[in-house]
Design a protein around this motif. Structure first.
Motif, short mmCIF file in Angstrom:
data_model
loop_
_atom_site.label_atom_id
_atom_site.label_comp_id
_atom_site.label_asym_id
_atom_site.label_seq_id
_atom_site.Cartn_x
_atom_site.Cartn_y
_atom_site.Cartn_z
N PHE A 37 0.83 -1.20 0.00
CA PHE A 37 0.00 0.00 0.00
C PHE A 37 0.87 1.26 0.00
CE2 PHE A 37 -2.06 3.27 2.72
CZ PHE A 37 -3.03 3.67 1.82
N ALA A 40 2.50 1.82 -3.39
CA ALA A 40 1.56 2.38 -4.37
C ALA A 40 1.29 3.85 -4.08
CB ALA A 40 0.26 1.58 -4.34
N ARG A 478 -10.66 -0.64 -1.39
CA ARG A 478 -9.66 -0.76 -0.35
C ARG A 478 -8.76 -1.98 -0.49
NH1 ARG A 478 -12.89 0.53 5.30
NH2 ARG A 478 -13.19 2.76 4.99
N THR A 483 -5.21 -1.98 -5.58
CA THR A 483 -4.09 -1.05 -5.46
C THR A 483 -2.90 -1.50 -6.29
OG1 THR A 483 -4.79 -0.53 -3.19
CG2 THR A 483 -2.55 0.07 -3.81
#
Length: 533
Positions: A37, A40, A478, A483
């Motif tokens: 995460f 990204a 999410r 992602t």
């Protein structure tokens, strides 16, 4: 209320990307999810910073440095509007654990604030990344006082509030109107796409119609910015406060941001239960009779497993607005941009200098990658396995191979992507008058990106499915798979641009073939293994 609000905020944070489950079952997995995460976020943030710096330096070079704060605050405001509009349903409204959340010993205000905080955090993150670099450029062109620095910092926090409030109310209004109609999901999607296009396309249509020398461009930009300032007084007040150190003007901006937001929170809290009841209400879509069912069953032709699964995937996509919006908006933008460019070319509205010379050559070389950018961030497969949710037992027990199940998911994505790319590539090639080879690449390049992103998104989601979601918003917005897929889209487009810059059309062709080959390899590897729980 503060204690309950803190607990709800913690739940919202830990629920992001499935971190709560991972932390209690596999801490190593949680660390990997957080690392991916952050990677990204850093990559997307770097792209936003580069765009912000380029735009700010461009304004400064045209002698419009004093307009940089206006543009920066405007971008922060748009970030709040887009983030809230796209994410309101599923985060603030129509979430599946609504009954559980409302039964907790917390006030409705705490529930509303905790969920609005999630929307605000997204808007604040993107707004800050876009605004602060621009303000840094402004500081290099003009001296700033301590009070101006304070107002710059405050503007980052205040800019998203008013547009976020308006966008949330607009999203609720669209959903409420659609909920009263027969085909509610389709109406929601159509109205939502229209609103997003209005937010994105209209400003570009206003600003993006100039040509000529630097003096003409500067005069045109100054005129457009002046017109926008007249249309958006709160943004103009913020800019005046920062540039001139005018505390009164900035105070008006702060009041225009905070007061409507407070009133919006109060209104939503007061009507929270009734709004959710309306949005989650279901109505029968028609009557049923055994006679009609018997006739339909007798007249129906047997379908192959692949066709039946493809129909099921299409039904889920159409019936889930957040899924359709998130995974297909890139294709919509490609089609809208291509139709607009073709119409502008037919009407003689495109500047003649872009049809030839160095500018024309650059457009011919990189037009395919401009399309590929929007295609690369769009994929229906990145959340398609996770969206099976509680009905995943059907996927595991169906008398078909994993290749058929996953192939249906990939085919749906390609059935949307390839026609969009074909139409968009042909129209843009005609509009900009590119040669035959460039026109072919305008179709082949984004199509190859679509194939790779489709299979890669499916590969990641099938390897790391998330079935414990409470709302479709979670796997669609999410999840780690989405992602990673979006990040891969950014990465391959950047690599493709570099390949084209180094080796020209040959580099673009080789890169496209490599993407399709990689997709074929990934799908073969994925479909050879059993589906994972």
């Amino acid at each position: 209320m503060l204690h309950g609000l803190g607990l709800l905020l913690k739940i919202q944070l830990l629920g992001t990307f499935g971190l709560n489950k991972a932390l209690h079952t596999d801490r190593a997995k949680a660390k990997r999810s957080i690392a991916l995460f952050l990677l990204a976020v850093i990559a997307i943030g770097a792209l936003c910073v580069g765009y912000s710096l380029g735009a700010a330096f461009g304004l400064g070079s045209f002698g419009l440095a004093d307009d940089i704060p206006f543009v920066a605050v405007l971008v922060g405001s748009l970030a709040g509007a887009v983030a809230a509009f796209l994410k309101a349903n599923g985060v603030l409204f129509a979430f599946k654990d609504y009954d559980i959340v409302m039964s907790l010993p917390v006030t409705t205000m705490a529930v509303v604030l905790s969920r609005l905080a999630a929307l605000y955090a997204v808007a604040l993150l993107f707004g800050a990344v876009a605004m602060l670099p621009a303000f840094g450029v402004y500081a290099t062109y003009a001296g700033v006082s301590f009070s101006s620095v304070v107002m710059v910092v405050l503007s980052v926090f205040l800019a998203p509030l008013l547009p976020m409030t308006v966008a949330v109310l607009l999203a609720v209004g669209i959903s409420a109107v659609a909920a009263r109609m027969r085909h509610a999901n389709i109406v929601t999607v159509v109205l939502s796409i229209a609103a997003v296009l209005a937010i994105i396309v209209v400003p570009n249509a206003i600003v993006g119609s100039t040509g000529g020398d630097d003096a003409e461009i500067m005069a045109f930009l100054a005129q457009q910015l002046s017109a926008m300032a007249a249309l958006l007084p709160p943004v103009a007040w913020a800019s005046t406060g920062i540039v001139s150190g005018d505390m009164v003007a900035f105070g008006l901006f702060a009041a225009a941001s905070i007061i409507p937001a407070a009133l919006g929170i109060a209104l939503i809290s007061h009507r929270f239960a009734s709004i959710n009841t309306l949005l989650m209400a279901s109505r029968p879509k028609g009557s049923f009779s055994f006679d009609a069912a018997g006739k339909n069953e007798a007249s129906a032709k047997p379908r192959s497993p692949l066709v039946a699964l493809l129909a099921k995937e299409a039904s889920r996509l159409v019936s889930t607005p957040i899924y359709l919006m998130n995974s297909c908006i890139g294709y919509v933008l490609v089609l809208v941009a291509s139709i607009a460019a073709a119409a502008a070319s037919a009407l003689g509205m495109l500047p003649p200098e872009i049809m030839g010379g160095k500018v024309g050559a650059l457009i011919a070389a990189f037009l395919p990658w401009m399309m590929a950018f929007f295609v690369g961030i769009s994929s229906t497969t990145a959340a398609s396995v996770s969206l099976e949710g509680k009905s995943r037992w059907l996927m595991y027990t169906a008398p078909v191979s994993a290749r058929t199940v996953l192939g249906a998911k990939a085919l749906l994505s390609l059935a949307i992507a390839i026609p969009s790319v074909l139409v968009g590539g042909v129209l843009l090639s005609i509009a900009f008058g590119v040669g035959l080879l460039s026109g072919v690449l305008a179709v082949i390049v984004p199509a190859s990106v679509a194939v790779f992103v489709t299979v890669f998104g499916l590969f990641v989601d099938a390897r790391r499915p998330r079935f414990d979601w409470k709302s479709e918003y979670e796997p669609v917005k999410r999840s780690v798979s989405v992602t990673i897929t979006v990040f891969s889209g950014f990465a391959i487009v950047l690599a493709g641009v570099l390949a084209t810059a180094v080796a020209g059309a040959i580099g673009a062709i080789i890169f496209s073939v490599a993407l399709v080959a990689a997709a074929w390899f990934l799908f073969g590897k994925l479909s050879a293994a059993p589906l994972r729980e």
